[in-house]
Write a protein that holds these residues in place. Structure first.
Motif, PDB file in Angstrom:
ATOM      1  N   GLU B 483       0.834  -1.194   0.000  1.00 54.65           N
ATOM      2  CA  GLU B 483       0.000   0.000   0.000  1.00 54.65           C
ATOM      3  C   GLU B 483       0.876   1.255   0.000  1.00 54.65           C
ATOM      4  O   GLU B 483       0.567   2.249  -0.663  1.00 54.65           O
ATOM      5  N   ASP B 486       2.063   1.740  -3.436  1.00 52.43           N
ATOM      6  CA  ASP B 486       0.968   2.270  -4.252  1.00 52.43           C
ATOM      7  C   ASP B 486       0.816   3.760  -3.982  1.00 52.43           C
ATOM      8  O   ASP B 486       0.639   4.555  -4.888  1.00 52.43           O
ATOM      9  N   ARG B 487       0.873   4.099  -2.676  1.00 51.60           N
ATOM     10  CA  ARG B 487       0.673   5.505  -2.300  1.00 51.60           C
ATOM     11  C   ARG B 487       1.731   6.358  -2.978  1.00 51.60           C
ATOM     12  O   ARG B 487       1.460   7.406  -3.558  1.00 51.60           O
TER      13      ARG B 487
END
Lengths: 419, 1167
Positions: B483, B486-487
């Protein structure tokens, strides 16, 4: 109180573009417009509606079989026995139809005048229906402007066959504007003429229900009528109900990521299956479009007839309510750029250059039109004219064939060694 | 392009087979391999290197698909080199020499848009293609255009293909045809259209049909009414006609009755009663007279008959005697025979007795009878004797045998040794076996562990340079989350997107600034523009000057200094004047050029606005750059704890994937280690337990490492122990069984001896009385018993005969006595006769007397009957006379003679009356409800003469006119109704319309294909011709030279000539200028002609484009040595310009090529 609003029934107009082949679900699509109309009658009776509004184009203009009218009267009688009123305005097609002029309609059917707007008031229901039909095929003035203002004590419905402010693909008949319609103060405008379902406005409600049965590859998706519920003199609910007995769909498959014909076959199967599943147990007429740049572009093009057969067999084998593969459009592109081959100073380069030149220069294609002039002479007028006109000598058309011809020639030249 | 190296790393039969084509300056490369050496595989490998390994390859028999590898080095014309490795797959099949991934299109700069198929066509030739090319030249009859085009394309079947295009098109459509697909479909289409028309119902048709039906209905109603009227009138006339004669007859009958006057009406049966009574009376009188005469005759005959009553009374006795007479006679005949038989039997008896016991007299023979009664017992005992003797003998013999067997078994048992228990050993073996093959499991586990560890290390090495650590560190690593990546990726993308947008806006602003500045400049260049400020300036100057003048003029001030300051050049008044004029000018211009002024002002405003906005954007852009730096810093710090300089997020995600896979694998590795240890421990424990078990049994324990061999050893020991125990058990069981058998045999023998003794006693007892000793054999005793039985049989028969003789004598006596008593009652003469004769006489006499008696009874009966007849007739005569008297009274007649007339008058009256009644009945029927009076008045009004005529005319109108018309109208109505019913809203036409559309699409589809084929054919032919016109000269010239060399001077060259159809064709020129058309060449020569054209095309092509390697696959198979050598020469010559690789199976070619000499570079590569 409920009422049904439908339009553009085009009774008994034929389904176009469906070439018969072994395994095609011929029986499943028989009399599609009639069966869709039967569904409408059934729905009206089941929903116990007070009235049915038909906003024009009940018949197909050039269809002459009076049996169609007799069939219609029979269904109107069914509604009469159920105590349902029917309001009809003639559309451009009806104006041209011979059937309209002769038919004696039962007492529950009101056919509005074509010379001036009329209003029918149903006191018991608190309902006023205003309407005017087409007197001739081409009505280019705004006939809605002469409609009377709303009766403030009643629920007012305007019944009108119109292109509104112009819809692509539809003749610009009886044009009018949303503001113009709004100014009449009606609660609901029941429009017809545009074959796509569209809610133009919700205050007041201005609705095109679309036609009740798709008849060719451009009339895709669910088709049916609009069921309106009125409570306390206001529209309480507007629902679309599907009536079609055959669903037209366009299945676009992007083959860019498929490296082999087998993979494409699997992709096609998935896409067709999905289309069939989405049609709620109806038979489906599908146009399959293959797009994207592909390494097997040549094989697809040069052997297109074979693949069409394969995909048809595939469609026949899917089961369900049946699928008719209307057309397989192979619109793929070559994955390998051929620019360098074009520059070659040999026979192959010359051939490719010649085809390329024909492709981009419509004038040079005209010279080839002679080759197929014989064919054109033999073709029937129905094919040479109309919406899907086909003229084998049309330069634009001939230029569009060049990609196919290039692949055909190159493939045959390349594989002639294996012949 | 040139192939520098082809390395068949793992392909077909090859592994790491390197073919080095890298000699400088091109050259002819011959790849030679005998059959099976892989020549074809290497050729396929070469193509696969360039274009990929086909998905259905046959070269995967040694290496699996995933392991197939072909390496190679390519060099472009410009000298760029690229070394690649091709693997099999759909995508990403190109690897760099060090295994890195290369883009799939990496070879494009070398291949110049040539696909695999095109490469094979243009730059490859094999023997088959050569032969086909030669054949093709023959088929196109040497047509120059096609020959040149085909050779340039490398296409060997151009002619056939052109013909095929035409044929295919012809199958689809022909202008004058009817069978081709499109023609047939068009015909079908017009048929369906016609059918639609036929099935369609027009509104006019429907309206007409409905109207016609209505019309017919109306006509039918009218006709019905008329018909009804006519029929009513005809009925009335017919009634009158029928009534007329009846009314007349009735009137006549009424007149007749009046004329008869008073009449006694008699009952209907009066006549019949009168006739019957008269007739019966006459009959009775005649009967009395006849019967009286008959009676007298009968009484006279009866008196003449007499009968003997004595004989009649004895009738039954005489008949009985007559019946017994036959039996009596028979008995008298049999008696002497019976006496003789009895005497013979007595003689035989005496003889038998003498043979058995001569000591006894016949009279004493009875003493033998008791012996005979014991016969069954004697036979039974006799039969037992032999069995008893045999039983005793058998039991003695069995006892001896059993004793011997017991002795032997006891000896064997004593010889067997004792042994221990195998139970503990079995248990240990079973426990160990239950674990499966532990040795093998352990071995596999170790192998798997090693493989897994190897894989982990491999993965670790592939992790790349970002991270330097050991495998052991990996499980404990704190990896950033997906994540987070992704961020960051999103953040990067956002910033980049924003930056891009800002850059665009910046450019846009710059543009606008430039544009605005340009417009401003244009306005300003066109002349100075007065500004509002200019006017204010001038006006202030004017005001200043005026102030000075006013001060000087009204205040008398000295203002010279200030005036000079204001305008150094002019005196104050002039200066003021000048400024007044100037101000007016400026004001005028401002008014006159207001538009330009306005434009300039707006442009200036736009300019300043645009600048402001540009600054704003620049600010935002700087902020973006700052943000980007911040993200960079955050991104780096995210990876800091792993000591990694991160690549962009997308790549780091891949790295993370890799790392996570590796981490999973390490966990797997640890799991495998644990499994391995457990297995080893289990195996050790089992070995220990098994060895202990063996030791306990006192066995020698071997020190083997393999659990399996220890197990096998243990199982052998256990088997041995088990075997011994089984033998001992079997012997114990046998001894026990034998001892029991011996005991029971002893008991049996004792019983047999006792039974034999008992029998002997009984035997002696039963045969006593026969005069034999106790040792007499059963057979002797049986013979004597049979003789005694015969003796007593004969004596019995003789006694029976004696009784019969005595019975006969007694019966004969009784018969004679009875006959004598009867005869004495009938007559003394008969009594004197013998009994037999007397019976015959008596019988005859009885018959005569009985017949007379019967006749007398008959007469008496007839007399009684005649008397009865007379009595009955007398009674009848009296009754009939009384009846006639009663009838006279009824008819009011004095006597019977007037009866007949009275009867006649009565009948006449009654008949008339009946006739009138029946006429009236008929008339009422005819009147159909009218009264008779009304009917009579109607009849009287009618004219009887015209009546039939009127009826006939009405009938004629009804039958001939109205009824047929009605029938006809009914039929018409039916037809019209049916027609209307058929117009029922059916969808037949609509369904046909669907079909028509369907046919139309078919026409279109096939027409499209037709157009494609026709156009393809035309374009190709045009191109062939264009190519010929453009290239014929140089190509033919070069091909001619090649042809001369390849045919070794058999031909001097080639030339274009014209055939009889005036088409340009190829001809071969002999050295003496004779022409040989292609039809006249041998097939080999045509092959060389095709080759010459191919080589010429290739050379021509190379003049203008980068050369590609030319791949030749064994084309020289059928060339003779001379031409083969010549061809090699030509190829070697050509190889100076482009790389030529020749694959061959034939060593001859290698030798020929090497013999070409050093001048021509030839390299041979043996497979």
């Amino acid at each position: 109180m409920k009422f049904i609003h439908a339009a553009d029934v085009h009774l008994d107009s034929p389904l176009r573009g469906l070439e018969r082949y072994e395994g095609a679900p011929v029986d499943e699509i028989r009399s599609a417009t009639r069966r869709a109309f039967d569904n409408l009658i059934e729905l009206a009776i089941a929903e116990e509606v007070a009235c049915v509004l038909l906003a024009g184009d009940l018949y197909d203009g050039d269809w002459k079989d009076y049996n169609t009218g007799l069939y219609f009267i029979d269904r109107m009688r069914q509604l009469e026995s159920a105590g349902i009123q029917v309001f009809i305005v003639a559309g451009n097609h009806d104006a041209a139809s011979q059937i309209t002029k002769q038919l004696r309609l039962p007492d529950n059917v009101t056919l509005f005048s074509t010379s001036k707007p009329e209003t029918v008031v149903l006191e018991k229901l608190g309902l006023a229906v205003h309407g005017q039909g087409f007197a001739r095929r081409e009505v280019t003035e705004d006939i809605s402007s002469a409609y009377p203002q709303a009766d403030p004590h009643l629920f007012n419905i305007g019944l009108l066959h119109t292109c509104l402010d112009g819809k692509p693909g539809h003749e610009p008949y009886a044009p009018c504007t949303v503001d113009g319609l709004r100014s009449k103060g009606y609660h609901y405008w029941a429009l017809g003429h545009v074959h796509n379902r569209e809610v133009v406005s919700q205050d007041p409600w201005i609705v095109f229900p679309g036609n009740i049965q798709g008849r060719h590859a451009r009339e895709i998706g669910p088709k049916g009528c609009t069921l309106v519920t009125v409570a306390d003199g206001q529209v309480a609910a507007v629902e679309h109900r599907d009536l079609d007995v055959l669903r037209w769909v366009r299945c676009v498959v992007d083959v860019t990521d498929s490296a082999s014909l087998d993979e494409i076959y699997a992709q096609v199967r998935d896409a067709l299956q999905q289309a069939l599943d989405a049609a709620d147990e109806r038979p489906v007429a599908a146009r399959l479009v293959l797009q994207g740049s592909s390494p097997v572009h040549s094989s697809l093009h040069s052997d297109s007839l074979h693949w069409i057969q394969e995909y048809r067999a595939l469609a026949s084998g899917l089961g369900g309510a049946g699928m008719w593969l209307e057309k397989v459009a192979i619109e793929t592109r070559q994955a390998v750029a051929m620019e360098e081959l074009l520059e070659r100073d040999d026979a192959l380069g010359g051939l490719l250059r010649a085809i390329h030149a024909l492709e981009i220069d419509a004038a040079s294609v005209e010279g080839l039109a002679n080759e197929v002039a014989d064919l054109r002479q033999k073709l029937p007028p129905e094919l040479l004219g109309g919406e899907d006109r086909y003229d084998p000598t049309d330069p634009g058309y001939l230029a569009s064939l060049m990609e196919d011809i290039k692949e055909l020639l190159v493939h045959r030249l390349v594989s002639s060694g294996d012949a | 392009m040139e192939i520098r190296e082809l390395n068949l790393l793992a392909f077909g039969p090859f592994s790491e087979r390197l073919l080095d084509f890298s000699t400088a300056g091109g050259g002819l490369h011959i790849v030679y391999g005998p059959n099976e050496a892989g020549k074809s595989s290497s050729l396929r490998g070469l193509k696969a290197l360039l274009f990929g390994i086909p998905s259905r390859t046959t070269d995967n028999f040694r290496y699996e698909n995933k392991d197939l590898r072909i390496g190679g080095t390519l060099r472009s014309h410009d000298g760029d080199e690229l070394a690649v490795i091709r693997r099999k797959g759909n995508k990403n099949t190109l690897l760099s020499a060090d295994g890195g991934q290369l883009a799939d299109n990496s070879l494009s700069p070398f291949l110049h848009g040539v696909s695999a198929e095109v490469f094979e066509m243009l730059f490859g030739i094999d023997h088959e293609a050569l032969v086909r090319g030669g054949q093709e030249i023959l088929e196109q009859k040497g047509e120059v255009g096609q020959a040149l085009f085909a050779a340039s394309m490398g296409s060997a079947a151009l002619h056939a293909m052109l013909e095929h295009l035409e044929t295919e098109a012809g199958e689809l459509f022909k202008p004058g045809g009817s069978k081709p697909v499109v023609n047939a479909a068009l015909k079908e289409y017009s048929r369906v259209l016609k059918e639609i028309n036929a099935q369609s119902l027009s509104s006019r048709q429907w309206g007409e049909a409905r109207k016609a039906l209505e019309r017919t209905n109306k006509e039918l109603d009218q006709l019905q009414a008329e018909l009804l009227q006519c029929k009513a009138e005809r009925n009335r006339l017919r009634r009158i006609q029928r009534a007329l004669p009846r009314i007349t007859a009735r009137r006549e009958l009424l007149l007749k009755i009046t004329a008869l006057g008073d009449v006694v009406v008699l009952a209907a049966d009066f006549g019949k009663r009168r006739e019957t009574a008269a007739r019966e009376l006459d009959k009775a009188i005649a009967t009395v007279n006849g019967a009286t005469r008959t009676l007298e005759g009968l009484q006279q005959q009866l008196a003449a008959i007499s009968v003997n009553t004595e004989i009649l009374e004895l009738g039954e006795t005489i008949e009985d005697l007559h019946a017994r007479l036959g039996g009596h006679r028979k008995a008298m005949q049999d008696r002497p025979h019976l006496e003789a038989e009895r005497d013979q039997l007595l003689t035989d008896t005496a003889a038998l007795l003498k043979a058995v016991r001569p000591d006894i007299a016949l009279a004493d023979a009875e003493t033998l009878r008791p012996v005979l009664s014991r016969g069954a017992r004697i036979t039974d005992l006799g039969n037992q004797r032999q069995a008893l003797i045999e039983r005793e003998r058998q039991s003695v013999k069995l006892q001896r045998e059993q004793e011997a067997r017991l002795q032997k078994a006891r000896e064997e048992r004593a010889a067997l040794a004792e042994a221990g228990s195998s139970e503990a050993l079995h248990k240990q073996v079973t426990l160990a076996r239950r674990q499966g093959d532990l040795d093998e499991s352990l071995r596999t586990a170790r192998d798997e562990y090693a493989a897994l560890e190897q894989a982990c290390r491999h993965d670790l090495s592939r992790l790349g340079a970002q991270w330097q650590g050991t495998l052991d560190e990996i499980p404990g690593l704190a990896l950033p989350s997906r994540e987070s990546i992704d961020r960051f990726e999103q953040a990067y993308a956002d910033v980049a997107e924003r930056t891009g947008r800002l850059d665009d806006r910046q450019a846009e602003h710059a543009n606008m600034l430039r544009e605005t500045q340009k417009q401003l400049d244009e306005i300003q260049y066109a002349g100075s523009i007065p500004a509002e400020q200019d006017l204010l300036d001038v006006r202030s100057g004017r005001q200043q000057a005026w102030e000075l003048i006013r001060r000087q003029w009204l205040g008398g001030e000295v203002v010279d200094t200030e005036a000079r300051e204001l305008d150094p050049e002019r005196a104050l008044p002039e200066a003021y004047e000048f400024r007044v004029t100037d101000a007016d000018d400026v004001a005028d211009r401002l008014r006159r050029e207001a538009e330009r002024v306005q434009k300039q002002a707006s442009l200036l405003a736009a300019l300043s606005d645009a600048r402001a906005r540009a600054e704003e954007v620049a600010g935002e852009r700087a902020a973006c750059a700052g943000e980007q730096q911040q993200i960079d810093a955050d991104w780096a710090s995210l990876w800091e704890r792993l000591a990694i300089q991160p690549l962009p997020p997308r790549e780091m995600r891949a790295w993370l994937d890799h790392m996570e896979r590796l981490r999973n694998r390490i966990e797997e590795l640890h799991g495998q280690r644990r499994r391995m240890d457990t297995l080893e421990k289990t195996r050790g424990l089992h070995i220990q337990s098994l060895q202990q078990a063996l030791q306990d049994l006192g066995e020698v324990v071997s020190t083997t490492e393999s659990l399996e061999s220890l197990l096998t050893e243990c199982e052998a020991v256990a088997d041995r122990i088990d075997n011994l125990a089984r033998q001992r058990q079997a012997l114990d069981k046998e001894i026990h069984t034998l001892e029991q058998g011996l005991e029971s045999t002893r008991l049996e023998q004792q019983a047999a001896s006792e039974a034999l003794e008992t029998w002997k006693g009984e035997w002696q007892e039963v045969i006593g009385g026969l005069g034999l000793g106790a040792d007499a054999l059963p057979a002797e005793v049986t013979a004597i018993l049979d003789s005694v039985k015969a003796l007593f049989g004969k004596q019995n028969e003789a006694d029976k005969l004696q009784i019969r003789i005595e019975a006969i004598d007694a019966e004969a006596r009784i018969f004679r006595e009875e006959v004598a008593s009867v005869a004495a009652r009938v007559g003394p003469d008969i009594a004197k006769l013998p009994a037999e004769d007397a019976v015959a006489r008596l019988t005859r006499l009885l018959g005569d007397t009985q017949r007379e008696h019967t006749r007398r009874q008959q007469f008496e009966e007839q007399i009684r009957k005649s008397q009865d007849d007379i009595n009955r007739a007398e009674a009848t005569r009296k009754t009939m006379r009384e009846r006639l008297d009663a009838l006279c009274k009824e008819a009011e007649c004095p006597d019977a003679s007037g009866l007949e007339l009275a009867e006649q008058r009565s009948n006449e009256y009654q008949n008339s009356k009946h006739a009138i009644d029946s006429l009236e009945l008929e008339l009422r029927d005819i009147a159909e409800g009218m009264t008779l009076i009304e009917l009579e008045s109607q009849v009287d009004a009618a004219d009887p003469d015209t009546l039939p005529g009127e009826i006939e005319s009405l009938t004629g109108r009804i039958d001939d006119e109205l009824e047929p018309l009605k029938t006809q109208l009914a039929v018409t109505k039916g037809e019209q109704q049916k027609e209307l019913d058929m117009m029922n809203g059916g969808d037949d036409a609509a369904v046909l319309a669907d079909e028509a559309q369907s046919v139309l699409v078919g026409v279109r589809t096939n027409a499209e294909q037709y157009v494609r084929l026709k156009l393809a054919s035309r374009i190709l032919r045009n191109e062939i011709e264009r190519y010929r016109q453009q290239h014929q000269g140089p190509l033919l010239e070069r091909a001619s030279e090649h042809f001369a060399v390849l045919t070794q001077g058999s031909f001097a060259g080639l030339r274009a000539d014209f055939n009889e159809k005036d088409e340009p064709v190829l001809v071969g020129m002999r050295p003496d200028d004779a022409r040989v058309y292609v039809e006249g060449m041998s097939s080999g020569t045509r092959d060389q002609l095709y080759l010459a054209l191919r080589l010429a095309s290739l050379e021509k092509y190379m003049e203008s484009a980068e050369p590609m390697p030319f791949i030749v696959d064994d084309i020289l198979v059928h060339f003779d040595d001379e031409r083969s050598r010549a061809t090699l020469g030509v190829l070697a010559e050509l190889a100076r310009k482009t790389q030529i690789i020749l694959f061959t199976h034939h060593h001859r070619l290698v030798e020929q090529a090497q013999a070409l000499g050093a001048a021509l570079p030839v390299m041979v590569h043996e497979l």
